[in-house]
Design an enzyme around this catalytic site. Structure first.
Site, PDB file in Angstrom:
ATOM      1  N   LYS A   1      -0.170 -13.879  -8.885  1.00  0.00           N
ATOM      2  CA  LYS A   1      -0.086 -14.537  -7.578  1.00  0.00           C
ATOM      3  C   LYS A   1      -0.773 -13.677  -6.511  1.00  0.00           C
ATOM      4  CE  LYS A   1       4.536 -12.510  -7.044  1.00  0.00           C
ATOM      5  NZ  LYS A   1       5.984 -12.769  -7.258  1.00  0.00           N
TER       6      LYS A   1
ATOM      7  N   ARG B   1      17.842 -17.250  -3.870  1.00  0.00           N
ATOM      8  CA  ARG B   1      16.524 -17.591  -3.368  1.00  0.00           C
ATOM      9  C   ARG B   1      16.180 -18.900  -4.063  1.00  0.00           C
ATOM     10  NH1 ARG B   1      11.567 -13.341  -3.733  1.00  0.00           N
ATOM     11  NH2 ARG B   1      11.596 -14.183  -5.823  1.00  0.00           N
TER      12      ARG B   1
ATOM     13  N   TYR C   1      -6.184   4.884  21.208  1.00  0.00           N
ATOM     14  CA  TYR C   1      -5.445   3.957  22.086  1.00  0.00           C
ATOM     15  C   TYR C   1      -4.090   4.526  22.473  1.00  0.00           C
ATOM     16  CZ  TYR C   1      -8.401  -0.184  21.176  1.00  0.00           C
ATOM     17  OH  TYR C   1      -9.411  -1.096  21.105  1.00  0.00           O
TER      18      TYR C   1
ATOM     19  N   MET D   1      -8.010  -1.575  14.781  1.00  0.00           N
ATOM     20  CA  MET D   1      -8.373  -2.644  13.850  1.00  0.00           C
ATOM     21  C   MET D   1      -9.408  -2.190  12.822  1.00  0.00           C
ATOM     22  SD  MET D   1      -9.954  -6.413  14.610  1.00  0.00           S
ATOM     23  CE  MET D   1      -8.670  -6.924  15.746  1.00  0.00           C
TER      24      MET D   1
END
Ligand SMILES: *Cc1c(COP(=O)(O)O)cnc(C)c1O
Length: 387
Positions: free
Chosen positions: A55, A153, A275, A328
């Site tokens: 998956k 679940r 940043y 990023m």
């Protein structure tokens, strides 16, 4: 899922050398290590059949390369999460048995039949829909039933199993090809819940027609023989991840992530990096700027301000801690004192590899290697070796 791509075709960069020359980040996937892990899991589980969970684009490693390699190694049964993933896989492996863990979305039974796919039926509603469709198709179409053994679940509750077990002629309408359940705490070998779940599964599966049974994921395989039943469903261990929370990882690392140095600069004492100016330099420093960031799966949670020691990346055998915020497309690392032939523009830096396991990067980011793997490779060039 539409993201599956052949090893390099989507990039227009055909071979490893070209990747080396043009890429900012390279994700290297060692198919020999993948196959060694598959054989090891199959050996641990024999005589049970060893399936493969592919998956999420084979946990981010690229199902287009991973699934055919596993099939060549003898894997016959595959699990995916969604119908989109299943139809991609069907194109790659026309003959494999493919189960969809997410189950039967309303109205999708014809698609399953058309492509020869098998739903993992997770509720009485799904079972009914499959049975009705099978009758209308005049075929006993194969499917799995998922029993919830305590995870709450997906899957049938104990009461629901009792009800369908006595439903008139239900199991004459479709082929019950597999009965499965899923363990909640197998990654903690001492956790008592695994044995409770195993006993619940054991009792409930006996109420249904006799068929192939499956309980173990990667960590479940390591719990030993009673958990193996007829078929095991490893995912993370195939990809070299750490199935068990504690102890050594017995599986071979499959992937490496390297990023390129774009620039190296001197930063004076008292200056800040990145940043938010979260990191103040305490000594005259050399800072390397690498061409990887959170868009490449290097989580922003790896940011290292004044209050946090950064994870170490490696220039050859030299560790260099991340300093300041992960942005990023870039991270900044402290390469003070590292030889210049390693800390130079264009050099490659290891983020995951022999010195940093995926689970170690994950721990620094407050997550698990499953999440690291599935977030890698959105932008990095992928290079496959071996296989
Ligand atoms: C993802 C998944 C697996 C594989 O689990 P790993 O821990 O990666 O081995 C097996 N079974 C089910 C139902 C799953 O959702």
């Amino acid at each position: 899922m539409t993201g599956a791509r052949p090893p390099s075709a989507a990039r227009g960069v055909g071979d490893a050398e070209a990747d080396e020359a043009t890429a900012s980040a390279i994700l290297t996937i060692d198919l020999d290590a993948l196959l060694a892990n598959y054989r090891r899991l199959a050996g641990l589980s024999a005589p049970a059949e060893c399936a493969a969970v592919v998956k999420a684009d084979a946990y981010g490693l690229g199902v287009a390369a991973v699934a055919p390699a596993l099939a060549r190694a003898g894997c016959k049964t595959f699990f995916v999460a969604t119908l989109g993933e299943a139809s991609d896989l069907r194109v790659l492996l026309p003959d494999a048995t493919v189960y969809v863990l997410g189950g039967l979305l309303e109205g999708t039974a014809p698609f399953y039949r058309q492509h020869g796919l098998r739903p993992v039926l997770n509720s009485p509603e799904e079972i009914k829909e499959w049975a009705v469709f099978s009758v209308a198709s005049r075929t006993r179409l194969p499917a799995a039933i998922h029993i919830d053994s305590g995870m709450n679940r997906l899957g049938l509750s104990a009461a629901e199993v009792e009800t369908i077990a006595v439903a008139d002629d239900l199991f004459g309408t479709f082929e019950l090809a597999l009965v499965m359940s899923h363990l909640a705490c197998a990654d903690e070998p001492e956790h008592p819940k695994s044995e409770v779940q195993r006993q619940t599964f054991e009792a409930l599966r006996r109420k249904l027609p006799k068929t192939i049974a499956s309980l173990a994921n990667s960590a479940g395989i390591l719990l030993g023989r009673p958990y193996h039943y007829d078929l095991v469903r490893p995912g993370i261990a195939l990809y070299g991840g750490k199935a068990r929370r504690t102890g050594q990882n017995p599986f071979a690392p499959v992937l490496r992530l390297a990023g390129r140095i774009l620039q190296v600069r001197d930063v004076a004492t008292g200056e800040t990096v990145g940043y938010g100016a979260t990191r103040t330099v305490r000594r005259p420093s050399r800072i390397a700027i690498l061409a990887v960031g959170y868009a490449d799966g290097v989580f922003r949670a790896l940011s290292a301000g004044d209050d946090k020691e950064g994870m170490r990346v490696y220039l050859g055998s030299h560790p260099a801690p991340i300093v300041g915020r992960v942005s990023m497309d870039l991270i900044t690392v402290d390469v003070t004192g590292i030889p210049e032939h390693l800390a130079r523009r264009g050099a490659w830096v290891e983020l995951i590899g022999p010195n940093v396991a995926a689970h170690e990067l994950a721990a620094h980011a407050g997550t698990i290697d499953y999440e690291v793997l599935t977030n890698l490779g959105a932008r990095a060039a992928r290079r496959y070796i071996g296989g």
